[in-house]
Design an enzyme around this catalytic site. Structure first.
Site, PDB file in Angstrom:
ATOM      1  N   GLY A 110       0.708  -1.476  -0.023  1.00 14.39           N
ATOM      2  CA  GLY A 110       0.173   0.195  -0.016  1.00 14.39           C
ATOM      3  C   GLY A 110       1.312   1.129   0.054  1.00 14.39           C
ATOM      4  O   GLY A 110       1.956   0.830   0.568  1.00 14.39           O
ATOM      5  N   SER A 111       0.673   2.479  -0.787  1.00 12.69           N
ATOM      6  CA  SER A 111       0.491   3.484  -0.281  1.00 12.69           C
ATOM      7  C   SER A 111       1.099   4.466   0.844  1.00 12.69           C
ATOM      8  O   SER A 111       0.033   3.708   1.213  1.00 12.69           O
ATOM      9  CB  SER A 111       0.248   4.261  -1.476  1.00 12.69           C
ATOM     10  OG  SER A 111       1.637   3.808  -3.239  1.00 12.69           O
ATOM     11  N   GLY A 112       1.618   5.240   1.351  1.00 11.91           N
ATOM     12  CA  GLY A 112       1.623   6.105   2.816  1.00 11.91           C
ATOM     13  C   GLY A 112       2.451   6.213   3.263  1.00 11.91           C
ATOM     14  O   GLY A 112       2.323   6.369   4.275  1.00 11.91           O
ATOM     15  N   HIS A 113       3.576   4.770   2.933  1.00 14.81           N
ATOM     16  CA  HIS A 113       4.774   4.790   3.640  1.00 14.81           C
ATOM     17  C   HIS A 113       5.821   5.102   2.755  1.00 14.81           C
ATOM     18  O   HIS A 113       7.013   4.785   3.646  1.00 14.81           O
ATOM     19  CB  HIS A 113       4.611   3.251   3.433  1.00 14.81           C
ATOM     20  CG  HIS A 113       3.568   2.176   3.989  1.00 14.81           C
ATOM     21  ND1 HIS A 113       2.730   2.725   4.814  1.00 14.81           N
ATOM     22  CD2 HIS A 113       2.416   1.902   3.490  1.00 14.81           C
ATOM     23  CE1 HIS A 113       1.669   1.909   5.732  1.00 14.81           C
ATOM     24  NE2 HIS A 113       1.682   1.611   4.748  1.00 14.81           N
TER      25      HIS A 113
ATOM     26  N   ASP B 183      -0.886  -8.511   0.676  1.00 15.81           N
ATOM     27  CA  ASP B 183      -0.542  -8.168  -0.321  1.00 15.81           C
ATOM     28  C   ASP B 183       0.338  -9.585  -0.477  1.00 15.81           C
ATOM     29  O   ASP B 183       0.864 -10.349  -1.254  1.00 15.81           O
ATOM     30  CB  ASP B 183       1.416  -7.511   1.155  1.00 15.81           C
ATOM     31  CG  ASP B 183       0.512  -6.209   0.694  1.00 15.81           C
ATOM     32  OD1 ASP B 183       0.205  -5.378  -0.062  1.00 15.81           O
ATOM     33  OD2 ASP B 183       1.325  -5.269   2.197  1.00 15.81           O
TER      34      ASP B 183
ATOM     35  N   HIS C 160      -0.728   0.878   9.683  1.00 11.66           N
ATOM     36  CA  HIS C 160      -1.236   1.849   8.861  1.00 11.66           C
ATOM     37  C   HIS C 160      -2.566   2.497  10.058  1.00 11.66           C
ATOM     38  O   HIS C 160      -3.765   2.531  10.166  1.00 11.66           O
ATOM     39  CB  HIS C 160      -2.519   1.111   8.353  1.00 11.66           C
ATOM     40  CG  HIS C 160      -1.334   0.029   7.599  1.00 11.66           C
ATOM     41  ND1 HIS C 160      -0.934  -1.138   7.834  1.00 11.66           N
ATOM     42  CD2 HIS C 160      -1.593   0.166   6.118  1.00 11.66           C
ATOM     43  CE1 HIS C 160      -0.184  -1.623   6.718  1.00 11.66           C
ATOM     44  NE2 HIS C 160      -0.289  -0.734   5.682  1.00 11.66           N
TER      45      HIS C 160
END
Lengths: 332, 332
Positions: A54-57, A110, A219
């Protein structure tokens, strides 16, 4: 919600386009197929490495594409696994005939999507092996995970396995050393504030003005407990003890990775590092390498995580090897 | 207040100690005299560079001490100029007989204390020249400044003047190129949230849940106006226009520095960069080099600044030269 964006729907792709433009010397972003590769294709016969999540990391994982580290990264939507298609496309794009290693953080989505992608790539005649990263000792199972969550150790696996692959390691070499890094790494994180995703527009969780989440996931998943914030010395000691209770050090030498979750000033991270040096010294562990900064973030969350990697001569040499990526560069 | 600290009084020194421990291969921190120097002393005959200013802007300036950039940095208390004593001590520590350049951001306290230190060093027979950095076009005068404030251009001056000094430039060479970078750079910042200093324990200024400060200073000084937040495309266009109204570009090539103020995710900074590329393209300016990240921060403030440097062949070559510091590394 206050963010420097145009709208939540375009946030991800426009950020990726800017990333590609800013680092065109190192990477190329395929916006249609949604993956990031090195600007130069791999040499034939090189084992290649693909990660994603996921993006945001950010900078994880795209910031680690480049010489000596990843060959490709697949950014999913914010806090959402990439689907199999971009993973297959990235795997095909970087396949150089010697096998492709998928580095996967242990989240159910994932794991599933990389597994499907690996099978689809195998159908195309590409040999794929997977290194699972599950370093977070905070909780046994979590919102999106069966087993330990994967966090900071992803950076260490990508750096060390990437160095081995760059030096001409075989598929077995790269997988073995990558799995060894994952096995010898443990992490623990704390949050002082929630993050706010562009799509939700409000904090993922509520937290009081004097509270922290002890053992938070990247998250915003719950940790071990919610409690009143304490001095850094106490927090760091307890984080280190939680890590050491689970990690069986191979020797007295360790790499310490003090990671900011996005909203924490660098000065606080160095203070946490200073505390960690003292705690580990009292446990007979010497930090011989370190990484301090915001590398595995949770958007704007204030907080930090600690990752310890038990080092031996081989891992140390791969860690020191040259790397040239948007987010990590040295020695070349 | 929620911070990963032990108490406000020890915050700064413990963070500095951690910084020194994490980067012992590159720097040495003198906690008593309160300055940071490279781990190896300068070669005799090298022009040396000293900068400094209030803390809370990390990695500025200590993160830029190392090969190809600064020889020393003097961190003051949070948002407070260093006193003359540590500046004199750092100047003496790095003096290699060819002159010392002070790089000073334009704040009244910094200007005064560096001036006193330069005079005291001159009394000791050290030739000191000063490069003033005053790139922030947001306001004519500000809370702590007469004239334009100094912000992001400090990084560019330190990199480029540092490269010139490393290559054997004379005192006049280094000062001339440093002043040229300062003259050809302009910046503009916006804040979405306030910062909170450890000593105050509460936000420096109040700001509504939908507001931004347009033209903010890096200590939370007021900008041009308080207004409702708008799409990034509009914000970036207006920031770029404010910069270009003041900067007289030497040619079509520019370096763009998109800087996070501490609490803004990297994904938003790359989105801002993407907008900036488009705006400048429409103005006939090509971004040929970039720097995107949180390098001149304001503790935990959410927001970003843009700095443009009008490039020529000489500045471009010095920018590309090798650098090896805790916060910037490439080419070596």
């Amino acid at each position: 919600m206050k963010k420097l964006i145009n709208d939540p729907d375009s946030y991800l792709l426009q950020g990726l386009r800017g990333f590609g433009r800013a680092h065109a010397d190192l990477v190329r972003v395929d916006l249609d197929q949604r993956f990031i590769v090195r600007s130069e294709p791999p040499k034939p016969g090189k084992v290649t490495l693909v990660s994603g999540g996921g993006s945001g990391h950010e900078p994880l994982h795209g910031g680690f594409v480049g010489y000596g580290m990843l060959d490709a990264a697949c950014p999913g939507e914010v806090f959402t696994s990439p689907t199999p298609d971009p993973i297959v496309a990235a795997t095909q794009a970087v396949n150089a005939g010697a096998g492709v290693v998928h580095i996967v953080k242990n989240y159910t989505g994932d794991v599933m999507n990389f597994q499907i992608a690996a099978e689809l790539a195998a159908d195309e005649g590409i040999q794929v092996e997977t290194v699972l990263v599950d370093d977070d000792v905070a909780v046994e199972d979590s919102l999106y995970t069966a087993g330990r969550r994967g966090t900071g150790a992803a950076v260490l696996v990508e750096k060390i396995a990437g160095a081995c692959a760059e030096a001409g390691g075989t598929l077995a070499d790269v997988v073995t050393v990558g799995k060894r890094v994952a096995a010898q790494s443990r992490s623990f994180g704390v949050a002082l504030t929630s993050c706010t995703t562009p799509a939700a527009g409000r904090p993922t969780f509520e937290i009081g003005p004097d509270e922290m989440e002890f053992g938070v996931g990247i998250h915003g998943e719950p940790g071990r407990r919610r409690e009143t914030i304490r001095p850094a010395s106490e927090i760091v000691r307890e984080m280190a003890d939680a890590i050491l209770a689970d990690l069986n050090p191979a020797g007295p030498r360790a790499l310490a990775f003090v990671n900011g979750l996005g909203g924490t000033p660098l000065g606080e991270l160095y203070l946490v590092y200073d505390e960690l040096v003292q705690v580990l010294d009292g446990r007979g562990i010497e930090i011989v390498r370190s990484l301090v900064g915001s590398y595995v973030t949770s958007l704007d969350m204030a907080g930090a995580s600690i990752t310890l990697l038990s080092l031996d001569d081989e891992l140390l040499a791969w860690w020191d090897a040259p790397v040239q990526t948007p987010a990590l560069r040295w020695g070349r």
